[in-house]
Design an enzyme around this catalytic site. Structure first.
Site: not given
Ligand code: BG6
Length: 504
Positions: A62, A104, A160, A190, A194, A228, A247, A252, A350
């Site tokens: 936008r 938009d 996501k 993602h 990796k 993390e 999340d 993952h 976390k």
């Molecule tokens: C994301 C989450 O999908 O993955 C985050 O939304 C998280 O909360 C992240 O920090 C971790 O990814 P990576 O690649 O740093 O292990």
């Protein structure tokens, strides 16, 4: 020749060869993910020669910024992310491909304005990446459909949060299905991009030594940890709605579980792989209100430290009370022939002391104790992050004599450091690629094996919904753990109940 006329002459060339011109349209092109990950990934792919010479990159957002300001912003983001890896000349070639269109999603002229820039769809091979809130997927897919930009081979990448539960995930999937059939919807997790996660498939299926032992007869239990050190940072608004279960674990960790537990696929085609993953998800024993207390641990970080940094705690950061969990651990059981009797313990959180992604395969003890000292059961540890290494603990005779003639045993690790292994000639270790590089390249090439199919996402949600509903009824409040520690005590009780311990 101006940059624009270079691109125009390239598209004329594509038309004359009958080949469609590739176009990558990034909706949300000035957003956080685009600047931190997506443009830098594309720039690195460009530098390494993976992008077609005539590929055009279109940013849509936008925000009405000028072409020069946009290029400056992307250049700064690429430079910041790529550091030393960025070679002279990359930025110029890369940014020559870029155009920013301020549009938009609710503008009915959206499609017409995009077509005015890229030309008619019959000459194009378009990949859309919708890097926006999922609430915009519906209007965006409607715009794409109205403009006739949805027909094959065009495809769409989405990421996501694909819902908060099964019902909302179906709504999102339906909104995309209006314009794209399932084979052309590329759902990103993602973790699947990796290198190290892809290596799990190679490790299991390109070796003969593991497969005969890869079952409940030989494996006592499996641990999957994604820890993390960071807190929720500036994503608290999003995070508070989702929590660690939705999340991280729904996507993952369950993807890692699937790759570890699935049957050998018939081939590496997208559907062969994904069929096997879905079977694992559908074989997970339900966790619900009746067993959620025994099988899960829920935590939220309180005051403490992340390294030297003082952390006020999740609720203090939010400024109001919250029952959102920043840590989850659970015991998953797979009710099938191969895994019946092997527990899979998953945990993620976390503000933990280390940033680690690790899989531990704990083998069963030897059936008969021949030696005076007990043999420590073999353990295969696959570390995926921060560095990739694989180690297998095996028992050895400790050197030396003993007066009673009993042999002393000692566990030792056979270990393989992948960084060192690929750095044999004193060369620089290979650059650690951004996970999105592989995923974007696969999408450009139309290969969806590393993307998640709709039935996979929905099977994962169906299982996770049981846990979330169970928590609401039976375990509404997460247990506080000090930031910088290994999570709540309930995570330890979870394994203790089974006579096991986490590999900390
Ligand atoms: C994301 C989450 O999908 O993955 C985050 O939304 C998280 O909360 C992240 O920090 C971790 O990814 P990576 O690649 O740093 O292990």
């Amino acid at each position: 020749m101006s940059d624009r006329s270079v691109t125009e002459s390239k598209s004329a060339e594509s038309r004359s060869t009958g080949r469609r011109q590739p176009v990558f349209v990034l909706v949300g092109g000035t957003g956080d993910l685009a600047l931190r990950m997506l443009w830098p990934s594309l720039a690195m792919l460009d530098q390494d020669g993976f992008l077609a010479e005539d590929l055009r990159l279109i940013s849509i957002a936008r925000e009405a910024i000028t072409h020069d300001a946009f290029i400056e912003r992307v250049s700064a983001a690429v430079t910041k992310r790529s550091g030393d890896a960025l070679e002279d000349g990359t930025l110029k070639t890369f940014t020559d491909r870029l155009t920013h269109l301020p549009l938009d999603a609710y503008d009915t002229e959206w499609g017409a304005k995009l077509k005015a820039e890229i030309g008619e769809p019959e000459n194009l091979d378009i990949v859309f990446f919708l890097s926006t809130s999922p609430s915009l997927f519906k209007p965006l897919c409607e715009r794409i459909l109205e403009a006739g930009l949805n027909a094959a081979p065009n495809r769409v990448i989405i990421e996501k949060p694909l819902g908060r539960d099964l019902a909302t995930s179906k709504v999102i999937n339906d909104s995309v299905a209006v314009a794209f059939d399932e084979s052309r919807v590329f759902r990103i997790d993602h973790y699947l991009g990796k290198e190290t996660v892809q290596n799990l498939i190679a490790l299991r299926f390109a070796n003969t030594v593991f497969e005969p032992l890869w079952n409940a007869q030989s494996i006592d239990h499996v641990q999957i940890t994604v820890s993390e050190t960071v807190g929720t940072g500036d994503r608290l608004g999003y995070y508070d709605e989702y929590g660690a279960l939705r999340d991280m674990l729904q996507n993952h960790l369950l993807q890692l579980l699937c790759l570890l537990a699935m049957e050998p696929p018939a081939g590496l085609s997208a559907d062969s792989l994904r069929d096997e993953k879905v079977k694992v998800l559908k074989s997970l024993k339900p966790i619900n209100a009746s067993n959620v207390l025994q099988n899960t641990a829920r935590g939220q970080y309180g005051p403490g430290y992340a390294g030297d940094e003082k952390i006020a705690g999740y609720e203090a950061e939010k400024g109001s009370p919250s029952n959102t969990e920043t840590f989850v651990a659970l015991k998953a059981e797979i009710a099938n022939w191969r895994w019946s009797g092997t527990a899979f313990y998953l945990r993620t959180g976390k503000c933990l002391p280390t940033r680690t992604t690790e899989v531990v395969i704990q083998f069963r003890p030897v059936p008969h104790a021949l030696f005076g000292t007990e043999a420590t059961p073999n353990r295969l540890v696959i570390r995926l992050q921060p560095d990739e290494d694989i180690s297998l603990t095996v028992m050895n005779k400790a050197p030396g004599l003993s007066a009673d003639g009993q042999q002393q045993l000692q566990p030792l690790a056979l270990s393989l450091s992948l960084i060192n292994a690929f750095n044999g000639n004193g060369n620089k270790p290979p650059r650690r690629r951004i996970a999105y590089e592989r995923l974007i390249l696969d999408a450009l090439n139309g290969n969806n094996a590393a993307f998640v199919r709709r039935d996979e996402v929905e099977a994962a949600w169906a299982w996770v919904d049981g846990i979330a509903e169970g928590w609401e009824k039976a375990y509404p409040k997460p247990q506080i753990y000090p930031a910088g520690t290994n999570g709540p005590t309930s995570a330890y009780t979870l394994l203790d109940r089974d006579g096991r311990v986490w590999n900390d």
